[in-house]
Every structure is written in structure tokens, then in C-alpha cells.
Design an enzyme around this catalytic site. Structure first.
Site, PDB file in Angstrom:
ATOM      1  N   SER A 111      15.790  14.483  -0.417  1.00  0.00           N
ATOM      2  CA  SER A 111      16.786  13.520   0.026  1.00  0.00           C
ATOM      3  C   SER A 111      16.164  12.407   0.847  1.00  0.00           C
ATOM      4  O   SER A 111      15.285  12.638   1.672  1.00  0.00           O
ATOM      5  CB  SER A 111      17.855  14.220   0.874  1.00  0.00           C
ATOM      6  OG  SER A 111      18.790  13.284   1.368  1.00  0.00           O
ATOM      7  N   GLU A 164       2.010   1.521  -3.418  1.00  0.00           N
ATOM      8  CA  GLU A 164       0.880   1.940  -4.239  1.00  0.00           C
ATOM      9  C   GLU A 164       0.656   3.454  -4.143  1.00  0.00           C
ATOM     10  O   GLU A 164       0.320   4.099  -5.143  1.00  0.00           O
ATOM     11  CB  GLU A 164      -0.377   1.194  -3.783  1.00  0.00           C
ATOM     12  CG  GLU A 164      -1.609   1.499  -4.590  1.00  0.00           C
ATOM     13  CD  GLU A 164      -2.812   0.741  -4.073  1.00  0.00           C
ATOM     14  OE1 GLU A 164      -3.509   0.141  -4.902  1.00  0.00           O
ATOM     15  OE2 GLU A 164      -3.057   0.748  -2.846  1.00  0.00           O
ATOM     16  N   ARG A 211       0.832  -1.213   0.000  1.00  0.00           N
ATOM     17  CA  ARG A 211       0.000   0.000   0.000  1.00  0.00           C
ATOM     18  C   ARG A 211       0.864   1.259   0.000  1.00  0.00           C
ATOM     19  O   ARG A 211       0.537   2.255  -0.653  1.00  0.00           O
ATOM     20  CB  ARG A 211      -0.965   0.016   1.185  1.00  0.00           C
ATOM     21  CG  ARG A 211      -2.048  -1.039   1.078  1.00  0.00           C
ATOM     22  CD  ARG A 211      -2.913  -0.806  -0.143  1.00  0.00           C
ATOM     23  NE  ARG A 211      -3.940  -1.832  -0.217  1.00  0.00           N
ATOM     24  CZ  ARG A 211      -4.342  -2.417  -1.323  1.00  0.00           C
ATOM     25  NH1 ARG A 211      -3.823  -2.074  -2.478  1.00  0.00           N
ATOM     26  NH2 ARG A 211      -5.261  -3.335  -1.301  1.00  0.00           N
TER      27      ARG A 211
END
Length: 162
Positions: free
Chosen positions: A128, A105, A102
Site C-alpha cells: 500500500s 530509475e 534517480r
């Protein structure tokens, strides 16, 4: 603590450093959370968890405090924790563990939107992942629904002009 204690997961066998299992077993035996270890060490929860996974560097002070908190001989921890981390043990891509998937995703679906907004705010560059901090917080809304809040804070690095 609303969830259960994070313990050693055999699914991570081969991805953890040799000392990861030792740390997780001691953490489980003491029944302490990453939050409690963070309070003892002065580090963040994510930084302490990253130590267990071999993805960040420990200081001699971290070794002293973890040794005391987890009842692991200092010499054993120092030999293993004071080396250089191996940050490349992320697992399969795309991830198969549901929570990690997730997070992946989110970047997959919103990565370009994040990039566009960051570029508008800061110009041509990158955030960074080295000069970086993060924290995880829990919120409960007025309906009682639980919300995970993850803050990612990275130094902005402008691309060099050549």
C-alpha cells in the site's frame, strides 16, 4: 545539518498548492529544517515536507503547531491546510529533476525484482501507498562516504480472489 535548508523552488511553480510558497517562505525566514518541524509536530520529516507540497492531510494539531513555529496566523493555515490534498502533482514523467529521476530509475531498474521478492514473501498482492510510512536517514561509512537510507513501509494488501 550537513546540507543547506530546503527552500521555495520556483521550478515547482504551478505544482505546489497555494499555501506551499507561504510555508516555504516562513520556513526559510525562521531557518528551520523539516527535521525540526517534525520534532515540533510529532510527524515525520517526510510527512511535514508532504504538507508543504500538498500531498498529505494536515490535522488541526498540525495547523496549530506549524502556525506557532512559523509565525503564520492559524486562520490562514487552517483555511488552506485542512482541505483535501491533491496528490497528483508529481511533475513530468519521466522526472527531469535529477534526484527524483534517480528514485524513478531505482524503481525502473529494480521494480520487477522488488515485486518478485515481495510476492515470494507475501503472496499475490501489493504494498500500500496509502497505509504507508517512510523515513530518510543519513549514514557515513568507515571511509567517510555518505549514504542515503530510505525506508518504505507499506501495509501488504492481498489481491481478492473472485
Amino acid at each position: 545539518m550537513s546540507g543547506r535548508l530546503a527552500t521555495y523552488d520556483t521550478a515547482n511553480e504551478g505544482r505546489l498548492p497555494t499555501y506551499g510558497k507561504l510555508l516555504f517562505e516562513a520556513k526559510t525566514a525562521k531557518a528551520v529544517t523539516f527535521e525540526q518541524l517534525a520534532q515540533l509536530t510529532g510527524r515525520t520529516e517526510v510527512a511535514i515536507a508532504a504538507l508543504f507540497y500538498g500531498q498529505t492531510t494536515a490535522t488541526p494539531e498540525d495547523v496549530d503547531k506549524l502556525s506557532e513555529a512559523l509565525d503564520i496566523p492559524r486562520e490562514v493555515l487552517a483555511q488552506q491546510l485542512l482541505g483535501f490534498p491533491n496528490r497528483g502533482q508529481a511533475g513530468p514523467m519521466p522526472p527531469t529533476e535529477p534526484l527524483i529521476y534517480r528514485l524513478y530509475e531505482i524503481v525502473q531498474n529494480y521494480g520487477y525484482a522488488f515485486k518478485a521478492v515481495l510476492n515470494e514473501k507475501f503472496g499475490d498482492g501489493i504494498m500500500s501507498g496509502v497505509n504507508f510510512t517512510t523515513k530518510v536517514e543519513a549514514e557515513v561509512d568507515e571511509t567517510g562516504a555518505k549514504w542515503a537510507v530510505i525506508t518504505l513501509r507499506g501495509k501488504w494488501l492481498d489481491f481478492a480472489r473472485f
